[in-house]
Design an enzyme around this catalytic site. Structure first.
Site, PDB file in Angstrom:
ATOM      1  N   SER A 121       0.811  -1.222   0.000  1.00 33.19           N
ATOM      2  CA  SER A 121       0.000   0.000   0.000  1.00 33.19           C
ATOM      3  C   SER A 121       0.840   1.267   0.000  1.00 33.19           C
ATOM      4  O   SER A 121       0.294   2.348   0.141  1.00 33.19           O
ATOM      5  CB  SER A 121      -0.919   0.011   1.240  1.00 33.19           C
ATOM      6  OG  SER A 121      -0.144   0.019   2.416  1.00 33.19           O
TER       7      SER A 121
ATOM      8  N   LYS B  73      -7.375   3.350   7.789  1.00 30.66           N
ATOM      9  CA  LYS B  73      -6.456   4.386   7.306  1.00 30.66           C
ATOM     10  C   LYS B  73      -7.092   5.768   7.394  1.00 30.66           C
ATOM     11  O   LYS B  73      -6.420   6.753   7.747  1.00 30.66           O
ATOM     12  CB  LYS B  73      -6.031   4.067   5.878  1.00 30.66           C
ATOM     13  CG  LYS B  73      -5.173   2.801   5.778  1.00 30.66           C
ATOM     14  CD  LYS B  73      -4.868   2.429   4.345  1.00 30.66           C
ATOM     15  CE  LYS B  73      -4.011   1.159   4.291  1.00 30.66           C
ATOM     16  NZ  LYS B  73      -3.722   0.721   2.910  1.00 30.66           N
TER      17      LYS B  73
END
Length: 818
Positions: A708, A750
């Site tokens: 990511s 996140k």
């Protein structure tokens, strides 16, 4: 010899001593000698008018008794020496009392190292002079007269003594009827022998008896002895009560024993007796009558009961068969609790037990709505996945409460034996059914809510693989015929609602994960933590400490400081520990001080919790520095990436920060893509031919891995090569060699991590827009999201083109007036 020994008369031989003693002591039988041999006694003093056999050590007193036996009067003096231990040679003349008792010895018998004789008490004596201070002790004595007045008081005391002794006789079995006859020979007119006799029959301490012996006044002696007799009566009465109570209990047990034995004989004669085997079989039959057991298990149970009826009760096979039937009839076959299909009740329970987690609550309500529509809750295995402390276990308990079902929880963490799930074979010693059968027995219904906690921490060993054993349990198509190895019966688990919990999904085997419906629980933001602390944690902790809300005042600003400065983790478990710490310190202050209440404020918070763990640090910004977003098992986290130029001597690329293989590949892909498209991003084509670049992810001690951070590393390289400072933005996404931005997971975590760090502009992959749109409104509030499908979209947001500055019109200077 000592000076004391020099005072003794010279003794040449034993014969001469006896002759010397005899020349002055040849008297009528009723007279007593003026010289006596002494023997100390340690138990109790001897009294006149007392007759008792005595035993002495022949090694110590044989010579003394021989001399006494050879004398014409055969009289010896007995003196009470308290605390005498060991040999009589250790007794000194100072240890002897002045007054003792003369006794006449009869029937001397010597056996082994002991000499026994019958002692007849005669009269008190007082020591006038010591003639020999070593055994055999020899003293010169006198015989004091009893001080007696012929008064009515003495007669009254004598009658009181006789009455007290007669009252003592029935209380103590040691005193027989002969004692009554013996008392009749005493006359109140001669009370001295009566007082001595009364003292002799008591069990009083030796020192008290010696005081009575030394008391020459008959009236005073009788006063003392009467007190001793009364004490003896109380002791005898108490002893009689104790004996009566013991006899009563023994008689009760004996009576019950005889009655039971008689009952057995009567039942046997009438043919209605039941032995242990018959009673146990009837108990099993009674259990079976209350259950709805299928045909195949019922046949097996009947076979085992027939086997039990012919086995010997004391045999090991009998115990094994009995335990098996106990377990088989304890399974709640056909017993179900009634479900509550009320969605409003379910919402009320979930909202009262939990703050936040609206998406999770909605998912559970949807599940319950389907069950309410078809009037049956089955077919779905829920897996609650999330960081520690977010409330996974408590949600499972709330689901059971909303449905009105019984709840059972057991942890799979560290389990390495598949027999814990499917049971042991009956051939093993100490075999038991599996945890599922044990759970059904405990809850006593066939449709409980069973929570399989920590399913991601299940292990495997040479004993088997418990995760594989769970495949049959958690498959709705198979668990209707779950086979337990101990019972060897098919058990229907399809009505059981299974809820599992896990911190991460990576360690759960694929086939097992495929059988469960995953519900993700993300971490809490500050507002959610404050609501949980105010509505749940703080009231619970105050109740546990026995405090009232008025005694500890904790403002919202202080609570927010605790959350932001000390408890930034995803869950609330550490926050609960911090609040406990505050309460403990406040209780100490309340007990030691005079205040009735205390306030915890932002100013004195450090007095309770110390310096904050997290400080408001300025976010790392600058050329070559970009903030990324990452997912961890503890929740979301921000991940700054730094790129720096080392030198231009040769081309190179260096990575640090304890990166995993996946992140290393992402960095190499980002480096290859940016260097191959350098001209496109306004970078000198010769830059990467000579530049040695160092890419670092801070907090190098923490392992970091995951697909990511590709666009974050690429943006850092562009910023370094172009010298442009990136905008204040955080990003997440994986990059390909063609520049395409791939989707990533953990969008909720996140976004929460960025919001926790006061970052409100994010770049996420376009393919994750669906995940973002499903987030609750309170999480998306105040956030600006840019969706990127290509790295060009990332650069447009990270390096926005500044609009040209408009030139301001110049003002003409004002004219000065003349």
């Amino acid at each position: 010899m000592t000076e004391q020994d020099n005072q003794e008369p010279e003794v040449i031989s034993a014969d001469e001593q006896v002759d010397d003693l005899g020349t002055g002591l040849v008297l009528p039988e009723h007279a007593l000698p003026d010289k006596l041999y002494l023997i100390p006694v340690s138990n109790r003093p001897f009294f006149p008018a007392q007759v008792q056999p005595l035993v002495f050590s022949s090694h110590e007193w044989e010579e003394t008794l021989q001399r006494v036996a050879q004398s014409p009067h055969k009289v010896v003096g007995l003196s009470y020496v308290a605390g005498m231990a060991g040999a009589g040679h250790d007794v000194s003349p100072e240890d002897f009392p002045d007054i003792g008792c003369t006794v006449k010895i009869h029937n001397i018998v010597s056996e082994g190292d002991q000499i026994q004789f019958i002692a007849l008490g005669m009269q008190r004596f007082r020591i006038k002079q010591w003639l020999r201070k070593r055994p055999p002790y020899l003293v010169q004595v006198e015989y004091p007269d009893n001080v007696q007045d012929d008064t009515d008081e003495i007669k009254a005391y004598a009658l009181a003594l006789i009455q007290a002794i007669k009252e003592l006789i029935p209380l103590n079995p040691l005193y027989s009827e002969e004692l009554k006859n013996y008392l009749n020979r005493f006359s109140p007119k001669d009370p001295s022998p009566l007082a001595d006799f009364a003292a002799a029959i008591t069990t009083a301490p030796g020192q008290e008896l010696q005081e009575a012996l030394e008391t020459l006044s008959v009236q005073r002696r009788m006063e003392k002895v009467l007190i001793l007799i009364r004490k003896e009566q109380e002791v005898a009465r108490l002893q009689g009560e104790i004996n009566a109570e013991v006899n009563r209990k023994i008689s009760k047990h004996q009576r019950e024993f005889f009655l039971k034995e008689q009952l057995k004989v009567i039942q046997k004669e009438l043919g209605i007796s039941k032995d242990d085997r018959t009673a146990e079989i009837e108990a099993f039959e009674q259990r079976i009558a209350d259950l709805d057991i299928p045909e195949v298990p019922m046949k097996k149970i009947h076979d085992e009961m027939k086997k039990l009826s012919i086995l010997e009760v004391g045999s090991p096979e009998y115990a094994i068969c009995r335990n098996y039937l106990d377990w088989a009839t304890s399974v709640p076959w056909g017993k179900f609790s009634e479900d509550i299909f009320d969605l409003s009740h379910a919402r009320e329970v979930l909202n009262s037990d939990h703050d936040g987690l609206d998406d999770v609550k909605d998912r559970i309500i949807e599940f319950l709505a389907v069950g309410a529509y078809k009037q049956e809750v089955s077919g779905t295995i829920m897996l609650l996945a999330g960081p520690p402390g977010v409330g996974k276990t408590s949600i499972g308990r709330s689901v059971a409460k909303a449905l009105g079902r019984k709840f059972y929880r057991f942890s799979l963490g560290g389990m390495r034996d598949e027999a814990e799930i499917k049971g042991h074979r009956r051939t093993y010693v100490g075999a038991l059914p599996g945890k599922l059968v044990q759970a059904l027995k405990e809850v006593d219904v066939a449709n409980p809510v069973i929570m399989l906690d920590e399913i991601d921490k299940i292990g495997a060993s040479y004993r088997g693989d418990p995760a594989s054993a769970l495949l049959e349990v958690l498959d709705p198509e198979q668990n209707s015929e779950f086979l337990d190895h101990y019972l060897d019966m098919r058990i229907d688990l399809s009505k059981v609602l299974f809820i599992s919990t896990a911190n991460q999904l990576d360690t759960i085997p694929g086939p097992l994960l495929d059988r469960m419906d995953v519900i993700r629980l993300s971490g809490y933001i500050t507002e959610e933590k404050m609501a949980i602390a105010k509505n749940h944690l703080w009231p619970k902790l105050l109740k546990q400490a026995g405090l009232k809300k008025s005694q500890i005042k904790l403002s919202d600003a202080t609570l927010k400081s605790v959350i932001e400065g000390y408890a930034r983790e995803a869950g609330v478990r550490h926050l609960e520990k911090l609040l406990q710490k505050i309460i403990r310190k406040v209780v100490v202050q309340l007990l030691e001080g005079s205040q009735k209440s205390l306030s915890v404020t932002t100013k004195n918070l450090t007095d309770y919790l110390g310096a904050p763990y997290f400080r408001k640090e300025k976010r790392i910004e600058g050329i070559g520095v970009v903030t990324g977003l990452a997912w961890t098992a503890m929740g979301g986290a921000t991940l700054p990436v730094e790129a720096s130029l080392i030198h231009h001597q040769r081309a190179g690329f260096k990575l640090t920060g304890k990166l995993g293989d996946v992140m290393k590949e992402s960095a190499e892909i980002a480096y290859s893509f940016i260097s191959s498209q350098a001209k496109k991003f306004g970078i000198d084509e010769a830059y990467f031919e000579k530049a040695f670049i160092h890419l670092h992810v801070p907090e190098g001690a923490t392992p970091k891995d995951g697909p990511s951070a590709g666009i974050t590393m690429a943006t850092a390289l562009v910023s370094l090569a172009t010298g442009k400072k990136p905008a204040s933005v955080a990003m997440t996404g994986e990059l390909t060699l063609t520049g395409k931005v791939l989707a990533v997971g953990g969008v909720r975590e996140k976004v929460i991590a960025a919001k926790r760090q006061n970052i409100h502009t994010l770049i996420i992959p376009e393919e994750c827009q669906r995940d973002y749109d499903e987030l609750p409104d309170y999480i998306r509030e105040g956030m600006t999201i840019h969706f990127a499908s290509h790295f060009d979209d990332v650069c447009k947001v990270a390096f926005p083109e500044k609009p040209p500055k408009k030139s301001k019109p110049r003002k003409k200077p004002a004219r000065k007036r003349k």
